[in-house]
Design an enzyme around this catalytic site. Structure first.
Site, PDB file in Angstrom:
ATOM      1  N   SER A  86      19.811   8.652 -10.752  1.00 21.63           N
ATOM      2  CA  SER A  86      20.298   8.121 -11.885  1.00 21.63           C
ATOM      3  C   SER A  86      21.842   7.979 -11.928  1.00 21.63           C
ATOM      4  O   SER A  86      22.529   7.088 -12.573  1.00 21.63           O
ATOM      5  CB  SER A  86      19.719   9.165 -13.041  1.00 21.63           C
ATOM      6  OG  SER A  86      20.194  10.625 -12.614  1.00 21.63           O
ATOM      7  N   CYS A  93      11.070  10.625 -19.022  1.00 21.11           N
ATOM      8  CA  CYS A  93      11.929  11.316 -18.139  1.00 21.11           C
ATOM      9  C   CYS A  93      13.337  11.422 -18.323  1.00 21.11           C
ATOM     10  O   CYS A  93      13.960  10.426 -18.658  1.00 21.11           O
ATOM     11  CB  CYS A  93      11.626  10.208 -16.556  1.00 21.11           C
ATOM     12  SG  CYS A  93      12.737  11.009 -15.435  1.00 21.11           S
TER      13      CYS A  93
END
Lengths: 216, 216
Positions: free
Chosen positions: A57, A4
């Site tokens: 993130s 990812c």
């Protein structure tokens, strides 16, 4: 999910700050119950430390920067910090175009979808041209780390699917930046080669994504 | 555009910090050339100061907080800052559901779209329940200011379109928070009443949006 790009943003940050951590890979098609209890969004990365949970993130990276002051990568000038966030926002137009093109590679619209990717990259090419070796100037900054992972995958798309999302003649400075980023220790520690990315995207395209690709 | 909820986020911040400013309202259906030269996203708000341009409401508010230290509204604890950003991310699921429901009010799916709004608000109701009077606890914080504007519009949707996006029996704490926010001086300075919001949304629904509503 080992490959990812969003999780990689945070793995780069952890590597850069030399923070020891344990990775738990998640099968994103069959998410475990315990994982969904930790994060309502059900996406990676998720940080867990002392019972504290952080997800998304960019938020994870800011949090790591806040609690581990060593090797700071956030600009001190408020206007530069704001500009970097605006560029990250512009980059989300690229990631949207990127996934759309990736899904449409076999369709009739493939060429126009790929051209939309090129158009979305123009502001990023301009910015790196103005800033120097990295978005941080002489050395990589938070923005470099947040941007990099999707660009790592472009070589795999180029060789594995014969689709060039970032042509050298149109976007020479971005291409040079990707190569330069791949010499940065924290990036070297977390990156995968084009073949691994191709394998992952082929499994993704088959409808039966293999989330174990990239795991040893 | 006087009634834009994203621009209001930044107007609240300017009012709270007592920063003098001049407003230029933009017709978002016919954007002037000079405006598009300032911001590639073509959206409001955009701040301009000393030749520096900042856009995107959350980035504008952070920038104002960084350069004008008075009346700070950002939590000092890094984990609380991260949690607030996660909640803002959760809130973007609400704003997505909100616009989708607003556009589908006359359609067959109206009820299920409105129920999706209710579902999107559950994490926000839970969080305000845990935190007290405001998301900032005793007093409003950056998160309160970023969240508030869309919630101001719910009363107009309720009375003007007979659609309840935030039913009192399901979401009592959020309803109480909206009322409480409307006693905060910076909010009082920038808010519009339900009738003005109804007028705007009716013009929006007619296909010929009147961007001058709310201007004196």
């Amino acid at each position: 999910m080992r490959l990812c790009p969003y999780a990689q943003r945070t793995r780069i940050m952890l590597a850069h700050k030399k923070i020891p951590y344990e990775t738990v890979n998640i099968n994103l098609k069959e998410k475990p119950e315990w994982f969904l209890e930790k994060t309502p969004l059900g996406m990676v990365p998720v940080l867990e430390h002392d019972g504290k949970i952080v997800y998304e993130s960019a938020i994870c990276n800011e949090y790591l920067e806040d609690i581990h002051k060593q090797n700071g990568v956030t600009p001190t000038d408020p206007y530069r910090r704001a500009r970097d966030k605006m560029l990250l926002e512009m980059n989300s137009k690229f990631t949207t175009a990127y996934y759309k093109a990736l899904q449409g590679l076999k369709g009739e619209d493939a060429n126009s979808l790929i051209e939309a990717v090129h158009a979305s990259l123009v502001p990023l090419e301009k910015a790196i041209g103005e800033r120097g070796n990295f978005y941080g100037g002489d050395k990589p900054s938070m923005l470099d780390f947040l941007l990099y992972p999707h660009y790592e995958r472009i070589e795999g798309i180029r060789t594995g699917f014969h689709a060039d999302f970032m042509p050298m003649d149109k976007l020479p400075k971005l291409n040079a930046w990707v190569s330069r980023m791949q010499t940065v220790p924290a990036v070297k520690e977390t990156m995968f080669d084009a073949h691994t990315h191709i394998d992952f995207y082929k499994s993704y395209g088959s409808g039966k994504t293999d989330y174990d690709i990239g795991l040893q």
